[in-house]
Scaffold this motif. Structure first.
Motif, short mmCIF file in Angstrom:
data_model
loop_
_atom_site.label_atom_id
_atom_site.label_comp_id
_atom_site.label_asym_id
_atom_site.label_seq_id
_atom_site.Cartn_x
_atom_site.Cartn_y
_atom_site.Cartn_z
N UNK A 52 0.82 -1.21 0.00
CA UNK A 52 0.00 0.00 0.00
C UNK A 52 0.86 1.26 0.00
N UNK A 53 0.24 2.40 -0.23
CA UNK A 53 0.98 3.64 -0.35
C UNK A 53 1.79 3.95 0.91
N UNK A 54 1.27 3.58 2.07
CA UNK A 54 1.95 3.88 3.32
C UNK A 54 2.98 2.83 3.69
N UNK A 55 2.88 1.68 3.06
CA UNK A 55 3.76 0.57 3.43
C UNK A 55 3.24 -0.25 4.59
N UNK A 56 2.06 0.09 5.08
CA UNK A 56 1.56 -0.59 6.27
C UNK A 56 1.02 -1.99 5.98
N UNK A 98 2.89 0.80 -10.66
CA UNK A 98 2.32 1.78 -9.74
C UNK A 98 0.87 2.08 -10.09
N UNK A 99 0.10 2.28 -9.05
CA UNK A 99 -1.28 2.71 -9.24
C UNK A 99 -1.58 3.80 -8.23
N UNK A 100 -2.03 4.94 -8.73
CA UNK A 100 -2.32 6.07 -7.85
C UNK A 100 -3.45 5.73 -6.91
N UNK A 101 -3.21 5.96 -5.65
CA UNK A 101 -4.15 5.63 -4.57
C UNK A 101 -4.48 4.15 -4.54
N UNK A 102 -3.56 3.35 -5.04
CA UNK A 102 -3.79 1.91 -5.10
C UNK A 102 -3.66 1.24 -3.75
N UNK A 103 -4.28 0.07 -3.66
CA UNK A 103 -4.18 -0.74 -2.45
C UNK A 103 -3.39 -2.01 -2.80
N UNK A 104 -3.84 -3.15 -2.40
CA UNK A 104 -3.09 -4.39 -2.63
C UNK A 104 -3.59 -5.08 -3.90
N UNK A 105 -3.33 -4.46 -5.02
CA UNK A 105 -3.79 -4.99 -6.30
C UNK A 105 -2.90 -6.11 -6.78
N UNK A 106 -3.51 -7.09 -7.45
CA UNK A 106 -2.75 -8.28 -7.87
C UNK A 106 -2.80 -8.53 -9.37
N UNK A 107 -3.54 -7.75 -10.12
CA UNK A 107 -3.63 -7.98 -11.56
C UNK A 107 -2.89 -6.90 -12.32
#
Length: 124
Positions: A52-56, A98-107
């Motif tokens: 995620x963007x924050x690395x959390x 990279x995806x702007x405002x992305x989360x844990x995308x897998x595709x």
């Protein structure tokens, strides 16, 4: 828009380790969810991790879980893929995305920007 450049690939013996880096430029890196994929010629690009963007939060598939780790340093605009206990089957070109405002995308379709890749070759 963000530009991505991977580095850190190379030739390593089975059981060894490599750390791949993906340096980003051109936009606010901390706004982007990041992913790593790999591809062997003639095959589809395979997901190997996202953060995620924050690395959390991170997500890795079973094929690499326990061997690979994904992390990021937003101060350095860089995402990393630490690869341990490498196997010959890990041989591939490795790409960050990279995806702007992305989360844990897998595709692959989820990501907007891609680097050109870095080659990893694992010998027996």
């Amino acid at each position: 828009q963000v530009q991505l450049v991977e580095s850190g690939g190379g030739l390593v013996q089975a059981g060894g380790s490599l750390r791949l880096s993906c340096a980003a430029s051109g936009d606010t890196f901390s706004s982007y969810g990041m992913g790593w994929f790999r591809q062997v010629p003639g095959r589809e690009r395979e997901f190997v991790g996202s953060i995620t963007w924050s690395g959390s939060h991170t997500y890795l598939p079973d094929s690499v879980k326990g061997r690979f780790t994904i992390s990021r340093d937003n101060a350095k605009n860089t995402v990393y893929l630490q690869m341990n206990m490498l196997k010959p089957d890990d041989t591939a070109g490795y790409y960050c995305a990279a995806k702007r405002f992305g989360q844990l995308h897998i595709t692959t379709a989820s990501y907007d920007y891609w680097g050109r890749g870095t080659q990893v070759t694992v010998s027996t």
